[in-house]
Scaffold this motif. Structure first.
Motif, PDB file in Angstrom:
ATOM      1  N   PRO A   1       0.810  -1.234   0.000  1.00  0.00           N
ATOM      2  CA  PRO A   1       0.000   0.000   0.000  1.00  0.00           C
ATOM      3  C   PRO A   1       0.835   1.271   0.000  1.00  0.00           C
ATOM      4  O   PRO A   1       0.375   2.300  -0.510  1.00  0.00           O
ATOM      5  CB  PRO A   1      -0.822  -0.123   1.289  1.00  0.00           C
ATOM      6  N   GLU A   2       2.033   1.193   0.538  1.00  0.00           N
ATOM      7  CA  GLU A   2       2.878   2.387   0.605  1.00  0.00           C
ATOM      8  C   GLU A   2       3.327   2.880  -0.768  1.00  0.00           C
ATOM      9  O   GLU A   2       3.819   3.998  -0.902  1.00  0.00           O
ATOM     10  CB  GLU A   2       4.109   2.113   1.469  1.00  0.00           C
ATOM     11  N   THR A   3       3.130   2.071  -1.813  1.00  0.00           N
ATOM     12  CA  THR A   3       3.540   2.481  -3.157  1.00  0.00           C
ATOM     13  C   THR A   3       2.485   3.332  -3.858  1.00  0.00           C
ATOM     14  O   THR A   3       2.761   3.909  -4.912  1.00  0.00           O
ATOM     15  CB  THR A   3       3.817   1.257  -4.047  1.00  0.00           C
ATOM     16  N   SER A   4       1.279   3.414  -3.293  1.00  0.00           N
ATOM     17  CA  SER A   4       0.146   3.976  -4.027  1.00  0.00           C
ATOM     18  C   SER A   4       0.006   5.486  -3.884  1.00  0.00           C
ATOM     19  O   SER A   4       0.417   6.077  -2.882  1.00  0.00           O
ATOM     20  CB  SER A   4      -1.158   3.338  -3.539  1.00  0.00           C
ATOM     21  N   VAL A   5      -0.618   6.091  -4.896  1.00  0.00           N
ATOM     22  CA  VAL A   5      -1.046   7.484  -4.806  1.00  0.00           C
ATOM     23  C   VAL A   5      -2.044   7.611  -3.653  1.00  0.00           C
ATOM     24  O   VAL A   5      -2.909   6.756  -3.467  1.00  0.00           O
ATOM     25  CB  VAL A   5      -1.698   7.925  -6.135  1.00  0.00           C
ATOM     26  N   VAL A   6      -1.905   8.697  -2.862  1.00  0.00           N
ATOM     27  CA  VAL A   6      -2.810   9.001  -1.750  1.00  0.00           C
ATOM     28  C   VAL A   6      -3.431  10.366  -2.026  1.00  0.00           C
ATOM     29  O   VAL A   6      -2.712  11.354  -2.163  1.00  0.00           O
ATOM     30  CB  VAL A   6      -2.061   9.043  -0.402  1.00  0.00           C
ATOM     31  N   ASN A   7      -4.756  10.450  -2.094  1.00  0.00           N
ATOM     32  CA  ASN A   7      -5.378  11.727  -2.426  1.00  0.00           C
ATOM     33  C   ASN A   7      -5.475  12.651  -1.216  1.00  0.00           C
ATOM     34  O   ASN A   7      -5.047  12.305  -0.100  1.00  0.00           O
ATOM     35  CB  ASN A   7      -6.734  11.522  -3.108  1.00  0.00           C
ATOM     36  N   ALA A   8      -6.050  13.821  -1.400  1.00  0.00           N
ATOM     37  CA  ALA A   8      -6.104  14.832  -0.351  1.00  0.00           C
ATOM     38  C   ALA A   8      -7.007  14.434   0.811  1.00  0.00           C
ATOM     39  O   ALA A   8      -6.951  15.062   1.877  1.00  0.00           O
ATOM     40  CB  ALA A   8      -6.593  16.161  -0.938  1.00  0.00           C
ATOM     41  N   TYR A   9      -7.808  13.392   0.640  1.00  0.00           N
ATOM     42  CA  TYR A   9      -8.682  12.897   1.698  1.00  0.00           C
ATOM     43  C   TYR A   9      -8.059  11.719   2.443  1.00  0.00           C
ATOM     44  O   TYR A   9      -8.657  11.190   3.372  1.00  0.00           O
ATOM     45  CB  TYR A   9     -10.027  12.477   1.113  1.00  0.00           C
ATOM     46  N   GLY A  10      -6.875  11.286   1.993  1.00  0.00           N
ATOM     47  CA  GLY A  10      -6.215  10.144   2.604  1.00  0.00           C
ATOM     48  C   GLY A  10      -6.565   8.811   1.984  1.00  0.00           C
ATOM     49  O   GLY A  10      -6.125   7.763   2.464  1.00  0.00           O
ATOM     50  N   ASP A  11      -7.343   8.811   0.905  1.00  0.00           N
ATOM     51  CA  ASP A  11      -7.707   7.565   0.221  1.00  0.00           C
ATOM     52  C   ASP A  11      -6.568   7.114  -0.679  1.00  0.00           C
ATOM     53  O   ASP A  11      -5.998   7.917  -1.427  1.00  0.00           O
ATOM     54  CB  ASP A  11      -8.950   7.768  -0.651  1.00  0.00           C
TER      55      ASP A  11
ATOM     56  N   CYS B   1      -1.269  13.582  -5.478  1.00  0.00           N
ATOM     57  CA  CYS B   1      -0.809  12.624  -4.480  1.00  0.00           C
ATOM     58  C   CYS B   1      -0.271  13.351  -3.252  1.00  0.00           C
ATOM     59  O   CYS B   1       0.432  14.366  -3.367  1.00  0.00           O
ATOM     60  CB  CYS B   1       0.272  11.730  -5.066  1.00  0.00           C
ATOM     61  N   PHE B   2      -0.579  12.777  -2.086  1.00  0.00           N
ATOM     62  CA  PHE B   2      -0.104  13.323  -0.819  1.00  0.00           C
ATOM     63  C   PHE B   2       0.598  12.250   0.008  1.00  0.00           C
ATOM     64  O   PHE B   2       0.514  12.238   1.235  1.00  0.00           O
ATOM     65  CB  PHE B   2      -1.272  13.942  -0.036  1.00  0.00           C
TER      66      PHE B   2
ATOM     67  N   GLY C   1       7.994  16.817  -1.613  1.00  0.00           N
ATOM     68  CA  GLY C   1       8.217  17.545  -2.858  1.00  0.00           C
ATOM     69  C   GLY C   1       7.511  18.879  -2.886  1.00  0.00           C
ATOM     70  O   GLY C   1       8.082  19.897  -3.293  1.00  0.00           O
ATOM     71  N   TYR C   2       6.251  18.914  -2.451  1.00  0.00           N
ATOM     72  CA  TYR C   2       5.534  20.183  -2.377  1.00  0.00           C
ATOM     73  C   TYR C   2       6.232  21.147  -1.419  1.00  0.00           C
ATOM     74  O   TYR C   2       6.394  22.336  -1.706  1.00  0.00           O
ATOM     75  CB  TYR C   2       4.088  19.963  -1.903  1.00  0.00           C
TER      76      TYR C   2
ATOM     77  N   ASP D   1       0.032  20.316   4.163  1.00  0.00           N
ATOM     78  CA  ASP D   1      -1.238  20.259   4.890  1.00  0.00           C
ATOM     79  C   ASP D   1      -2.197  21.340   4.385  1.00  0.00           C
ATOM     80  O   ASP D   1      -3.396  21.086   4.183  1.00  0.00           O
ATOM     81  CB  ASP D   1      -0.998  20.440   6.390  1.00  0.00           C
ATOM     82  N   ALA D   2      -1.661  22.535   4.173  1.00  0.00           N
ATOM     83  CA  ALA D   2      -2.500  23.619   3.658  1.00  0.00           C
ATOM     84  C   ALA D   2      -2.967  23.320   2.235  1.00  0.00           C
ATOM     85  O   ALA D   2      -4.105  23.638   1.863  1.00  0.00           O
ATOM     86  CB  ALA D   2      -1.728  24.936   3.699  1.00  0.00           C
ATOM     87  N   LEU D   3      -2.103  22.703   1.447  1.00  0.00           N
ATOM     88  CA  LEU D   3      -2.473  22.343   0.087  1.00  0.00           C
ATOM     89  C   LEU D   3      -3.590  21.306   0.078  1.00  0.00           C
ATOM     90  O   LEU D   3      -4.569  21.440  -0.662  1.00  0.00           O
ATOM     91  CB  LEU D   3      -1.244  21.806  -0.658  1.00  0.00           C
ATOM     92  N   ALA D   4      -3.467  20.267   0.905  1.00  0.00           N
ATOM     93  CA  ALA D   4      -4.517  19.249   0.968  1.00  0.00           C
ATOM     94  C   ALA D   4      -5.838  19.865   1.423  1.00  0.00           C
ATOM     95  O   ALA D   4      -6.911  19.540   0.885  1.00  0.00           O
ATOM     96  CB  ALA D   4      -4.107  18.124   1.907  1.00  0.00           C
ATOM     97  N   ALA D   5      -5.770  20.765   2.398  1.00  0.00           N
ATOM     98  CA  ALA D   5      -6.990  21.434   2.862  1.00  0.00           C
ATOM     99  C   ALA D   5      -7.602  22.280   1.744  1.00  0.00           C
ATOM    100  O   ALA D   5      -8.832  22.336   1.595  1.00  0.00           O
ATOM    101  CB  ALA D   5      -6.680  22.298   4.081  1.00  0.00           C
ATOM    102  N   ALA D   6      -6.744  22.941   0.949  1.00  0.00           N
ATOM    103  CA  ALA D   6      -7.241  23.756  -0.159  1.00  0.00           C
ATOM    104  C   ALA D   6      -7.919  22.890  -1.218  1.00  0.00           C
ATOM    105  O   ALA D   6      -8.933  23.290  -1.811  1.00  0.00           O
ATOM    106  CB  ALA D   6      -6.089  24.548  -0.768  1.00  0.00           C
ATOM    107  N   VAL D   7      -7.371  21.704  -1.474  1.00  0.00           N
ATOM    108  CA  VAL D   7      -7.986  20.784  -2.428  1.00  0.00           C
ATOM    109  C   VAL D   7      -9.369  20.366  -1.934  1.00  0.00           C
ATOM    110  O   VAL D   7     -10.358  20.394  -2.677  1.00  0.00           O
ATOM    111  CB  VAL D   7      -7.089  19.545  -2.651  1.00  0.00           C
ATOM    112  N   ARG D   8      -9.462  19.990  -0.671  1.00  0.00           N
ATOM    113  CA  ARG D   8     -10.752  19.561  -0.118  1.00  0.00           C
ATOM    114  C   ARG D   8     -11.765  20.712  -0.144  1.00  0.00           C
ATOM    115  O   ARG D   8     -12.942  20.509  -0.469  1.00  0.00           O
ATOM    116  CB  ARG D   8     -10.561  19.041   1.302  1.00  0.00           C
TER     117      ARG D   8
END
Length: 393
Positions: A117-127, A195-196, A203-204, A212-219
């Protein structure tokens, strides 16, 4: 205008007639899968079966010793492509006078994500997206480079076509996919594909974006969409409208740089292992922030790295069809392949009945080669339409 037809090993193996009817389409080349994702495929003419179920992403040949003891490694195929299925099919096709190129699927692998699972893309919601390996992770990149070399440079192959050599995202067409309930639009798809994971967050941060601010902005940007508001305007302007120009630009700079680096590494490694004259093409989309099997690329960059591209062109000459070849063709790179990939399976949205017009449109817009998707999946009627056209090019 050189043409090639896509083929799976199971279309050929066990069917003595397959090489001759494929050659009879008028194509001098086949693009034969050597590493492929899970799928369920029809085989309309095969004497032994009608449906092949490839249960997981696999290599379709015997694995090399290089993978022994490695945590991330490919899996051999099950009974849908046992032993050296690729090699058996390649030999039969070559005996029929066809030039064989490999077809390699890279950053699209649900089993890899399920087991690691650690290889996968993780979205801004943690999925997590188990079908989408995050190409920013060093271990994943090393795995993809070695897989590309092994699967691309098979005995007798004259070239390769590398699919999914870039970011994969939300859009997947997974088995029993049920993700179309909310219209995300082009911009929403991008935000849901960011990806997060730990590497992307770093990288971000390195580009001055607080993750964290970026993920919140996406949501926050997607909140109205989930509540039924119309999706944002399409294109990159739509992403900037949802996320803000600075944040949008930072995410794109990170992702474009990661993808370009992986493409450079993979192509260099394949060329280092291949014989002289071996052709390396990428399945590509000319919009760099797009995700999927046809990886988003910068046309100028990719034509300086690979020998050319294969571009999805089903739908005629419009912007959603052969028009996608224009950003590559207009670069005017001498000797670069710009192959128009036309679906010829009518049941999958293809247009074999107007193939001649679509080929002419693609050629007028700058395509210099043709790909036919997919000889093994097409009905006899579809193949008859193809056979009447391809021989004239």
């Amino acid at each position: 205008m050189k043409a090639s037809a896509f083929v799976y090993p199971w279309d050929v193996n066990g069917d003595p007639a397959a090489p001759s009817w494929i050659a009879g389409l008028g194509v001098p080349q086949v693009t034969l899968a050597s590493a492929y994702h899970s799928t369920r495929a029809l085989t309309p003419r095969h004497p032994r079966h009608r449906v092949v179920t490839a249960e997981y992403a696999a290599v379709l040949y015997p694995m090399a010793p290089r993978w022994a003891g490695r945590e991330l490694r490919p899996h051999p195929a099950g009974d849908w492509a046992p032993g050296d299925a690729y090699g058996e099919a390649a030999a039969s096709l070559a005996e029929a006078g066809l030039e064989v190129h490999t077809w390699v699927v890279l950053a699209h692998n649900s089993r890899l994500g399920a087991e690691h699972p650690e290889t996968s893309v993780v979205n801004a919601y943690g999925d997590r997206y188990p079908w989408a390996p995050c190409i920013a992770r060093p271990a994943t990149r090393a795995y993809l480079v070695d897989l590309a070399v092994e699967a691309a440079v098979r005995p007798g192959a004259r070239g390769t076509e590398l699919e999914s050599l870039g970011w994969y995202g939300l859009a997947h067409l997974h088995a029993h996919d049920k993700t179309a309930g909310v219209g995300l639009g082009d911009a929403g798809q991008y935000l849901m594909s960011l990806c997060f994971c730990a590497d992307c967050r770093a990288g971000y941060d390195g580009l001055g974006l607080d993750p964290d601010a970026l993920a919140a902005a996406v949501r926050s940007a997607l909140g109205p969409v989930w509540r039924g508001a119309a999706a944002s305007d399409g294109g990159w302007a739509g992403v900037e409208k949802l996320l803000g120009e600075a944040r949008a630009g930072g995410t794109r700079a990170w992702r474009d740089g990661v993808a370009r680096g992986l493409q450079e590494s993979v192509v260099a490694a394949v060329r280092g292992a291949a014989p002289a004259g071996f052709q390396v093409l990428l399945h590509a989309d000319p919009v760099s922030y797009h995700c999927g099997a046809n990886a988003g690329v910068d046309p100028g960059h990719v034509l300086g790295v690979a020998d050319g591209v294969v571009v999805p062109c089903t739908g005629g000459a419009g912007p959603d069809g052969a028009g996608a070849v224009v950003p590559f063709a207009e670069r005017g790179v001498a000797g670069a392949v710009v192959a128009a990939n036309l679906t010829v399976v009518s049941g999958m949205g293809g247009r074999p009945d107007v193939l001649g017009a679509d080929v002419a449109a693609a050629r007028a817009l700058g395509a210099n080669e043709l790909r036919l998707y997919h000889a093994g999946l097409a009905s006899d009627a579809d193949l008859d339409a193809v056979r009447g056209v391809v021989g004239g090019f």
